[in-house]
Design a protein around this motif. Structure first.
Motif, short mmCIF file in Angstrom:
data_model
loop_
_atom_site.label_atom_id
_atom_site.label_comp_id
_atom_site.label_asym_id
_atom_site.label_seq_id
_atom_site.Cartn_x
_atom_site.Cartn_y
_atom_site.Cartn_z
N PHE A 157 0.80 -1.22 0.00
CA PHE A 157 0.00 0.00 0.00
C PHE A 157 0.84 1.28 0.00
O PHE A 157 0.69 2.11 -0.88
N ARG A 158 1.69 1.47 0.98
CA ARG A 158 2.46 2.73 1.08
C ARG A 158 3.35 2.95 -0.13
O ARG A 158 3.45 4.06 -0.64
N ALA A 159 3.99 1.89 -0.60
CA ALA A 159 4.88 2.00 -1.76
C ALA A 159 4.07 2.32 -3.02
O ALA A 159 4.49 3.11 -3.87
N MET A 160 2.88 1.71 -3.13
CA MET A 160 2.03 1.96 -4.30
C MET A 160 1.57 3.41 -4.31
O MET A 160 1.60 4.08 -5.34
N VAL A 161 1.14 3.91 -3.16
CA VAL A 161 0.71 5.31 -3.05
C VAL A 161 1.86 6.24 -3.42
O VAL A 161 1.68 7.18 -4.20
N ALA A 162 3.03 5.99 -2.87
CA ALA A 162 4.19 6.84 -3.15
C ALA A 162 4.55 6.83 -4.63
O ALA A 162 4.83 7.88 -5.22
N ALA A 163 4.52 5.66 -5.25
CA ALA A 163 4.87 5.56 -6.68
C ALA A 163 3.85 6.31 -7.54
O ALA A 163 4.23 7.00 -8.49
N LEU A 164 2.58 6.18 -7.22
CA LEU A 164 1.55 6.87 -8.00
C LEU A 164 1.61 8.38 -7.81
O LEU A 164 1.44 9.15 -8.76
N LYS A 165 1.87 8.83 -6.58
CA LYS A 165 1.97 10.27 -6.32
C LYS A 165 3.19 10.88 -7.02
O LYS A 165 3.19 12.06 -7.34
N ALA A 166 4.21 10.07 -7.25
CA ALA A 166 5.44 10.56 -7.87
C ALA A 166 5.31 10.78 -9.38
O ALA A 166 6.18 11.41 -9.99
N GLU A 167 4.24 10.27 -9.97
CA GLU A 167 4.05 10.45 -11.42
C GLU A 167 3.82 11.93 -11.74
O GLU A 167 3.07 12.61 -11.03
N PRO A 168 4.46 12.45 -12.79
CA PRO A 168 4.24 13.85 -13.17
C PRO A 168 2.76 14.13 -13.43
O PRO A 168 2.11 13.40 -14.16
N GLY A 169 2.24 15.17 -12.79
CA GLY A 169 0.86 15.57 -12.98
C GLY A 169 -0.14 14.85 -12.08
O GLY A 169 -1.32 15.18 -12.08
N ALA A 170 0.32 13.87 -11.30
CA ALA A 170 -0.60 13.11 -10.44
C ALA A 170 -1.19 14.03 -9.37
O ALA A 170 -0.53 14.92 -8.86
N GLN A 171 -2.49 13.79 -9.07
CA GLN A 171 -3.19 14.58 -8.07
C GLN A 171 -3.96 13.64 -7.16
O GLN A 171 -4.63 12.72 -7.64
N VAL A 172 -3.93 13.93 -5.86
CA VAL A 172 -4.75 13.19 -4.91
C VAL A 172 -6.13 13.80 -4.93
O VAL A 172 -6.30 14.99 -4.67
N LEU A 173 -7.14 12.99 -5.29
CA LEU A 173 -8.52 13.48 -5.34
C LEU A 173 -9.20 13.40 -3.99
O LEU A 173 -10.01 14.25 -3.64
N ARG A 174 -8.89 12.35 -3.24
CA ARG A 174 -9.39 12.23 -1.87
C ARG A 174 -8.51 11.24 -1.14
O ARG A 174 -7.90 10.36 -1.74
N GLY A 175 -8.45 11.39 0.16
CA GLY A 175 -7.65 10.48 0.96
C GLY A 175 -7.98 10.62 2.43
O GLY A 175 -8.18 11.74 2.91
N ASN A 176 -8.08 9.49 3.11
CA ASN A 176 -8.38 9.54 4.54
C ASN A 176 -7.54 8.55 5.35
O ASN A 176 -7.91 8.20 6.45
N GLY A 177 -6.46 8.11 4.81
CA GLY A 177 -5.59 7.16 5.52
C GLY A 177 -5.84 5.72 5.12
O GLY A 177 -4.91 4.96 4.90
N SER A 178 -7.10 5.33 5.01
CA SER A 178 -7.39 3.95 4.61
C SER A 178 -7.85 3.85 3.16
O SER A 178 -7.81 2.78 2.56
N VAL A 179 -8.29 4.97 2.58
CA VAL A 179 -8.70 5.01 1.18
C VAL A 179 -8.08 6.24 0.54
O VAL A 179 -8.14 7.33 1.11
N ILE A 180 -7.51 6.06 -0.63
CA ILE A 180 -6.94 7.19 -1.34
C ILE A 180 -7.25 7.05 -2.82
O ILE A 180 -7.22 5.95 -3.36
N GLU A 181 -7.62 8.17 -3.45
CA GLU A 181 -7.85 8.20 -4.89
C GLU A 181 -6.83 9.13 -5.52
O GLU A 181 -6.66 10.26 -5.05
N ILE A 182 -6.19 8.64 -6.56
CA ILE A 182 -5.15 9.41 -7.24
C ILE A 182 -5.47 9.45 -8.72
O ILE A 182 -5.73 8.40 -9.33
N GLU A 183 -5.42 10.65 -9.30
CA GLU A 183 -5.65 10.81 -10.73
C GLU A 183 -4.31 10.90 -11.45
O GLU A 183 -3.41 11.60 -11.00
N ASP A 184 -4.19 10.16 -12.54
CA ASP A 184 -3.02 10.22 -13.41
C ASP A 184 -3.52 10.74 -14.76
O ASP A 184 -3.90 9.96 -15.63
N PRO A 185 -3.56 12.08 -14.92
CA PRO A 185 -4.17 12.65 -16.13
C PRO A 185 -3.41 12.34 -17.42
O PRO A 185 -4.00 12.30 -18.49
#
Length: 128
Positions: free
Chosen positions: A34-62
């Motif tokens: 989980f933590r590594a996946m979140v970090a890798a997705l957030k590191a993508e250029p242009g990635a944005q966190v749409l919502r997150g509460n610790g147990s659920v996170i949504e990330i957009e890769d436009p």
């Protein structure tokens, strides 16, 4: 190296590295904890966190037209990842969805089923 030695070496590597053959992929990405996946997705250029509460996170890769939804494991529920990709096919815009869990299949099936039901309820007004 003799052919028999190569066979022994290949067999030893296969037995010592079973996780290499089991690496799952989702939307052309290797599934990580989980933590590594979140970090890798957030590191993508242009990635944005749409919502997150610790147990659920949504990330957009436009850049890839993908929305990721990641659920952190708790109790007997496994980590679960859902990838929704917007594609154009036969002149129509479609959303391809795929999911992967890191855990027992039975728990994963139940979790993904609940998530789909929740998403269907949330998007019902948009389909009218």
């Amino acid at each position: 190296m003799l052919p028999a030695d190569r066979l022994i070496l290949a067999t030893a590597l296969a037995l010592l590295c079973p996780w290499a053959a089991q690496a799952a992929s989702l939307c052309e990405r290797t599934v990580l904890p989980f933590r590594a996946m979140v970090a890798a997705l957030k590191a993508e250029p242009g990635a944005q966190v749409l919502r997150g509460n610790g147990s659920v996170i949504e990330i957009e890769d436009p850049k890839r037209f993908i929305i990721w939804t990641l659920y952190k494991a708790h109790g007997d529920q496994p980590d679960a990842y859902i990838c929704r990709r917007v594609v154009q096919e036969d002149g129509q815009v479609k959303i391809w969805m795929s999911a992967e869990c890191v855990g027992r299949t039975l728990n994963c099936d139940g979790l993904i089923g609940r998530l789909l039901l929740e998403q269907n309820r949330a998007t019902a007004p948009l389909r009218r």
